[in-house]
Design an enzyme around this catalytic site. Structure first.
Site, PDB file in Angstrom:
ATOM      1  N   ASP A 158       0.856  -1.190   0.000  1.00  0.00           N
ATOM      2  CA  ASP A 158       0.000   0.000   0.000  1.00  0.00           C
ATOM      3  C   ASP A 158       0.893   1.242   0.000  1.00  0.00           C
ATOM      4  O   ASP A 158       0.850   2.055   0.918  1.00  0.00           O
ATOM      5  CB  ASP A 158      -0.930  -0.030   1.219  1.00  0.00           C
ATOM      6  CG  ASP A 158      -1.904   1.135   1.240  1.00  0.00           C
ATOM      7  OD1 ASP A 158      -2.018   1.836   0.218  1.00  0.00           O
ATOM      8  OD2 ASP A 158      -2.537   1.359   2.287  1.00  0.00           O
ATOM      9  N   PHE A 159       1.729   1.359  -1.028  1.00  0.00           N
ATOM     10  CA  PHE A 159       2.646   2.497  -1.124  1.00  0.00           C
ATOM     11  C   PHE A 159       1.874   3.721  -1.611  1.00  0.00           C
ATOM     12  O   PHE A 159       1.249   3.688  -2.671  1.00  0.00           O
ATOM     13  CB  PHE A 159       3.783   2.185  -2.090  1.00  0.00           C
ATOM     14  CG  PHE A 159       4.864   1.304  -1.512  1.00  0.00           C
ATOM     15  CD1 PHE A 159       4.655   0.574  -0.353  1.00  0.00           C
ATOM     16  CD2 PHE A 159       6.097   1.207  -2.130  1.00  0.00           C
ATOM     17  CE1 PHE A 159       5.646  -0.236   0.178  1.00  0.00           C
ATOM     18  CE2 PHE A 159       7.103   0.405  -1.616  1.00  0.00           C
ATOM     19  CZ  PHE A 159       6.882  -0.316  -0.458  1.00  0.00           C
ATOM     20  N   GLU A 160       1.945   4.788  -0.839  1.00  0.00           N
ATOM     21  CA  GLU A 160       1.244   6.019  -1.168  1.00  0.00           C
ATOM     22  C   GLU A 160       2.232   7.184  -1.165  1.00  0.00           C
ATOM     23  O   GLU A 160       3.443   6.991  -1.064  1.00  0.00           O
ATOM     24  CB  GLU A 160       0.090   6.246  -0.183  1.00  0.00           C
ATOM     25  CG  GLU A 160      -0.940   5.114  -0.181  1.00  0.00           C
ATOM     26  CD  GLU A 160      -2.104   5.349   0.771  1.00  0.00           C
ATOM     27  OE1 GLU A 160      -2.296   6.507   1.206  1.00  0.00           O
ATOM     28  OE2 GLU A 160      -2.821   4.382   1.083  1.00  0.00           O
ATOM     29  N   GLY A 161       1.706   8.389  -1.274  1.00  0.00           N
ATOM     30  CA  GLY A 161       2.562   9.575  -1.217  1.00  0.00           C
ATOM     31  C   GLY A 161       3.623   9.571  -2.303  1.00  0.00           C
ATOM     32  O   GLY A 161       3.344   9.407  -3.485  1.00  0.00           O
ATOM     33  N   GLN A 172      -7.753   1.636  -4.615  1.00  0.00           N
ATOM     34  CA  GLN A 172      -8.592   2.444  -3.734  1.00  0.00           C
ATOM     35  C   GLN A 172      -9.486   3.355  -4.578  1.00  0.00           C
ATOM     36  O   GLN A 172      -9.021   4.338  -5.137  1.00  0.00           O
ATOM     37  CB  GLN A 172      -7.730   3.288  -2.808  1.00  0.00           C
ATOM     38  CG  GLN A 172      -6.806   2.490  -1.912  1.00  0.00           C
ATOM     39  CD  GLN A 172      -5.915   3.379  -1.070  1.00  0.00           C
ATOM     40  OE1 GLN A 172      -6.269   4.511  -0.737  1.00  0.00           O
ATOM     41  NE2 GLN A 172      -4.740   2.885  -0.727  1.00  0.00           N
TER      42      GLN A 172
END
Length: 332
Positions: A116-119, A205
């Site tokens: 869940d890599f974000e940013g 998402q």
């Protein structure tokens, strides 16, 4: 043999694992976080008693994981989240990621991993334009790390990914920093493509997103059945990346799940029970479609739903889990 419909969800350690209903098929422990942005070292800790007075002991937690697995549930480590930025810029960081994640999986007896890599965890360097042959270090090293973990744990290793639409479907209209675009646009695509043979579920998402252009070349907005249909269809049908002749190939329908907020408060883009089930009817049966008509055809083996999160749903008396579990179980 048809893959069973699946309901996945994130679980923060504020909720007791033993109390999670068995209707959740895949439980993703959120989150494993890095010791620093570029260290590659991942840590996972129980919720402090000062914040979670009823938190399990570590031994109780391990026993709960074992009990869930004995019932056929999958329990994964989810890495990243909003506050867990991970940049594997070097081979040293890559190797530390593999060893630390493997250590957590072994310690708790987990089934696998959710990315869940974000940013700013993933991005593409200038000139890195081919998702089939990426050059950017944070992308190349993540792919290598995931392949190492898959090789270590073998066929039974469960791998899921929960990217935002910005990193996946936006790649239809923009890919990387070319033409002044955000370098993160579409940057999950090379990772998904490289791991497609080992990917269990892609659960994009479908919330906290700006408008995204679908395969009908129209903008679609969160919070509507059309958004859910259009975003899932892009994965099932495949699409030309940045509208070039370099096409992201379709995923199998049983690899695709729709990621949703489980309550209005859990994220921007909540869709009510009827809207979600209309979207699933459209995708799986070709019925109840809105203005968007799927290009990828019917998907009777569509994987299911992902919710953010078990915690939020618990506080709404399982308003997400109960009706959608019943709906999915009604299919043959």
């Amino acid at each position: 043999m048809k893959t069973p419909f699946t309901i996945l969800a994130a679980l923060t350690v504020a909720t007791t694992l033993a109390d999670v209903p068995d209707e959740w098929d895949i439980i993703e422990l959120s989150f494993g976080e890095p010791t620093s942005v570029d260290s590659g070292e991942i840590k996972f800790a129980m919720c402090p008693k000062t914040e979670c007075p009823n938190v399990e002991s570590e031994e109780e937690f391990k026993a709960a994981i074992k009990a869930k697995r004995a019932k056929g549930k999958k329990v994964l480590l989810s890495i990243g989240g909003q506050n867990g930025q991970v940049q594997l810029k070097t081979t040293e960081a890559r190797d530390k990621f593999v060893s630390s994640v493997g250590g957590i999986i072994d310690k708790y007896g987990l089934d696998g991993l959710d990315i869940d890599f974000e940013g700013h965890s993933l991005y593409l360097d200038q000139g890195d334009t081919d998702f089939k042959n990426p050059k950017t270090s944070v992308v190349v090293n993540l792919i290598a790390a995931l392949k190492s973990l898959k090789e270590k744990y073998g066929k039974a290793f469960v791998l899921t990914m929960a990217p935002e639409t910005f990193f996946v479907q936006l790649g239809y209209s923009s890919y990387g920093p070319s033409n002044g675009n955000d370098a993160r646009a579409g940057s999950y695509l090379p990772v998904i493509h490289a791991m497609r043979d080992d990917l269990t579920v892609l659960q994009v998402q479908n919330y906290n997103s700006g408008p995204i252009i679908g395969l009908d070349d129209q903008y679609h907005n969160v919070g509507t059945p059309d958004f859910l249909i259009a975003m899932a269809d892009m994965l099932k049908a495949g699409f030309p990346v940045a509208k070039t002749n370099n096409t992201f190939p379709p995923l199998r329908e049983d690899q695709i799940a729709i990621g949703l907020p489980s309550t209005v408060s859990a994220g921007n883009g909540f869709v009510d029970e009827k809207g979600v089930q209309d979207a699933l009817n459209c995708l799986m049966k070709g019925e109840s479609c809105g203005t968007y008509k799927p290009r990828g055809g019917k998907s009777p083996s569509f994987r299911g739903l992902m919710a953010w999160s078990i915690n939020w749903d618990k506080f709404s008396n399982w308003g997400f889990l109960n009706p959608h579990r019943k709906y999915l179980d009604s299919f043959p």
